[in-house]
Design a protein around this motif. Sequence first.
Motif, PDB file in Angstrom:
ATOM      1  N   ASP A 177       5.829  40.383 -41.746  1.00 15.11           N
ATOM      2  CA  ASP A 177       6.878  40.212 -42.748  1.00 15.11           C
ATOM      3  C   ASP A 177       6.716  38.939 -43.577  1.00 15.11           C
ATOM      4  O   ASP A 177       7.498  38.693 -44.487  1.00 15.11           O
ATOM      5  CB  ASP A 177       8.259  40.199 -42.076  1.00 15.11           C
ATOM      6  CG  ASP A 177       8.655  41.571 -41.541  1.00 15.11           C
ATOM      7  OD1 ASP A 177       8.050  42.577 -41.966  1.00 15.11           O
ATOM      8  OD2 ASP A 177       9.563  41.631 -40.689  1.00 15.11           O
ATOM      9  N   SER A 178       5.702  38.147 -43.273  1.00 14.11           N
ATOM     10  CA  SER A 178       5.474  36.891 -43.999  1.00 14.11           C
ATOM     11  C   SER A 178       4.679  37.140 -45.273  1.00 14.11           C
ATOM     12  O   SER A 178       3.993  38.161 -45.413  1.00 14.11           O
ATOM     13  CB  SER A 178       4.704  35.900 -43.117  1.00 14.11           C
ATOM     14  OG  SER A 178       5.487  35.514 -42.016  1.00 14.11           O
ATOM     15  N   VAL A 209      -0.113  33.996 -44.389  1.00 12.92           N
ATOM     16  CA  VAL A 209      -0.819  34.530 -43.219  1.00 12.92           C
ATOM     17  C   VAL A 209      -2.304  34.171 -43.302  1.00 12.92           C
ATOM     18  O   VAL A 209      -2.901  33.722 -42.316  1.00 12.92           O
ATOM     19  CB  VAL A 209      -0.638  36.068 -43.111  1.00 12.92           C
ATOM     20  CG1 VAL A 209      -1.493  36.644 -41.992  1.00 12.92           C
ATOM     21  CG2 VAL A 209       0.831  36.420 -42.909  1.00 12.92           C
ATOM     22  N   VAL A 210      -2.884  34.325 -44.491  1.00 13.04           N
ATOM     23  CA  VAL A 210      -4.294  33.986 -44.692  1.00 13.04           C
ATOM     24  C   VAL A 210      -4.522  32.499 -44.419  1.00 13.04           C
ATOM     25  O   VAL A 210      -5.450  32.122 -43.695  1.00 13.04           O
ATOM     26  CB  VAL A 210      -4.754  34.364 -46.122  1.00 13.04           C
ATOM     27  CG1 VAL A 210      -6.143  33.818 -46.416  1.00 13.04           C
ATOM     28  CG2 VAL A 210      -4.717  35.878 -46.311  1.00 13.04           C
ATOM     29  N   ASP A 211      -3.655  31.651 -44.987  1.00  7.20           N
ATOM     30  CA  ASP A 211      -3.785  30.197 -44.773  1.00  7.20           C
ATOM     31  C   ASP A 211      -3.679  29.851 -43.293  1.00  7.20           C
ATOM     32  O   ASP A 211      -4.451  29.036 -42.779  1.00  7.20           O
ATOM     33  CB  ASP A 211      -2.705  29.437 -45.552  1.00  7.20           C
ATOM     34  CG  ASP A 211      -2.909  29.489 -47.051  1.00  7.20           C
ATOM     35  OD1 ASP A 211      -4.014  29.853 -47.511  1.00  7.20           O
ATOM     36  OD2 ASP A 211      -1.937  29.164 -47.779  1.00  7.20           O
ATOM     37  N   PHE A 212      -2.726  30.468 -42.605  1.00  9.99           N
ATOM     38  CA  PHE A 212      -2.516  30.193 -41.187  1.00  9.99           C
ATOM     39  C   PHE A 212      -3.722  30.637 -40.362  1.00  9.99           C
ATOM     40  O   PHE A 212      -4.220  29.901 -39.514  1.00  9.99           O
ATOM     41  CB  PHE A 212      -1.237  30.882 -40.698  1.00  9.99           C
ATOM     42  CG  PHE A 212      -0.938  30.647 -39.250  1.00  9.99           C
ATOM     43  CD1 PHE A 212      -0.586  29.395 -38.788  1.00  9.99           C
ATOM     44  CD2 PHE A 212      -1.012  31.689 -38.339  1.00  9.99           C
ATOM     45  CE1 PHE A 212      -0.317  29.167 -37.439  1.00  9.99           C
ATOM     46  CE2 PHE A 212      -0.732  31.485 -36.992  1.00  9.99           C
ATOM     47  CZ  PHE A 212      -0.388  30.215 -36.548  1.00  9.99           C
ATOM     48  N   ASP A 220      -4.677  41.717 -36.509  1.00  8.90           N
ATOM     49  CA  ASP A 220      -5.484  42.025 -35.320  1.00  8.90           C
ATOM     50  C   ASP A 220      -6.199  40.794 -34.783  1.00  8.90           C
ATOM     51  O   ASP A 220      -6.502  40.717 -33.594  1.00  8.90           O
ATOM     52  CB  ASP A 220      -6.503  43.119 -35.639  1.00  8.90           C
ATOM     53  CG  ASP A 220      -5.861  44.472 -35.902  1.00  8.90           C
ATOM     54  OD1 ASP A 220      -4.673  44.656 -35.572  1.00  8.90           O
ATOM     55  OD2 ASP A 220      -6.552  45.354 -36.458  1.00  8.90           O
ATOM     56  N   PHE A 221      -6.484  39.832 -35.646  1.00  4.96           N
ATOM     57  CA  PHE A 221      -7.100  38.581 -35.201  1.00  4.96           C
ATOM     58  C   PHE A 221      -6.065  37.662 -34.550  1.00  4.96           C
ATOM     59  O   PHE A 221      -6.282  37.110 -33.470  1.00  4.96           O
ATOM     60  CB  PHE A 221      -7.763  37.866 -36.382  1.00  4.96           C
ATOM     61  CG  PHE A 221      -8.074  36.424 -36.111  1.00  4.96           C
ATOM     62  CD1 PHE A 221      -9.064  36.067 -35.202  1.00  4.96           C
ATOM     63  CD2 PHE A 221      -7.369  35.408 -36.726  1.00  4.96           C
ATOM     64  CE1 PHE A 221      -9.348  34.729 -34.933  1.00  4.96           C
ATOM     65  CE2 PHE A 221      -7.643  34.079 -36.476  1.00  4.96           C
ATOM     66  CZ  PHE A 221      -8.631  33.737 -35.567  1.00  4.96           C
ATOM     67  N   LEU A 222      -4.917  37.494 -35.210  1.00  2.73           N
ATOM     68  CA  LEU A 222      -3.913  36.532 -34.730  1.00  2.73           C
ATOM     69  C   LEU A 222      -3.251  36.964 -33.427  1.00  2.73           C
ATOM     70  O   LEU A 222      -2.957  36.128 -32.576  1.00  2.73           O
ATOM     71  CB  LEU A 222      -2.850  36.297 -35.803  1.00  2.73           C
ATOM     72  CG  LEU A 222      -3.320  35.526 -37.032  1.00  2.73           C
ATOM     73  CD1 LEU A 222      -2.239  35.529 -38.111  1.00  2.73           C
ATOM     74  CD2 LEU A 222      -3.712  34.103 -36.664  1.00  2.73           C
ATOM     75  N   LYS A 223      -3.014  38.262 -33.269  1.00  7.45           N
ATOM     76  CA  LYS A 223      -2.276  38.734 -32.091  1.00  7.45           C
ATOM     77  C   LYS A 223      -2.927  38.317 -30.771  1.00  7.45           C
ATOM     78  O   LYS A 223      -2.265  37.694 -29.934  1.00  7.45           O
ATOM     79  CB  LYS A 223      -2.075  40.249 -32.148  1.00  7.45           C
ATOM     80  CG  LYS A 223      -1.217  40.765 -31.019  1.00  7.45           C
ATOM     81  CD  LYS A 223      -0.932  42.239 -31.129  1.00  7.45           C
ATOM     82  CE  LYS A 223      -0.035  42.679 -29.977  1.00  7.45           C
ATOM     83  NZ  LYS A 223       0.320  44.091 -30.071  1.00  7.45           N
TER      84      LYS A 223
END
Length: 117
Positions: free
Chosen positions: A86-87, A92-95, A68-71
Amino acid sequence: MSVKVNGKKLHLTTFEVPTTGANIRKCLVAQRDFAKVNQTISNVDLENDESIINSLDAQIKLIDTYTDFLKPILKLSNDQVKKVEDSDFSDVVDFANEVIEKVLGFDSDKSKESESK
């Protein structure tokens, strides 16, 4: 001003994220939400069924919170959101943390360089 974030680890492109007040706010809200959820997870009472269920709900919410944050901040398409989902979750956390650090002006590469001098 904008910052660039390389999404290669999640099989995404490089993103240019404006350092607008709106994006800074999204980063701060995300950090607050991550902290709240992590607090619930780490305070689980394994002797209390309700506490365990709350912890599991918090873990589910944590996964959703990252997406919801990244989108919106990266303006991800539905296909890109699927790639994020799917990652590997630690990627995802690091990114997401890299996005937050860059938008808020905390460049960990620069701080590591100054520490090594």
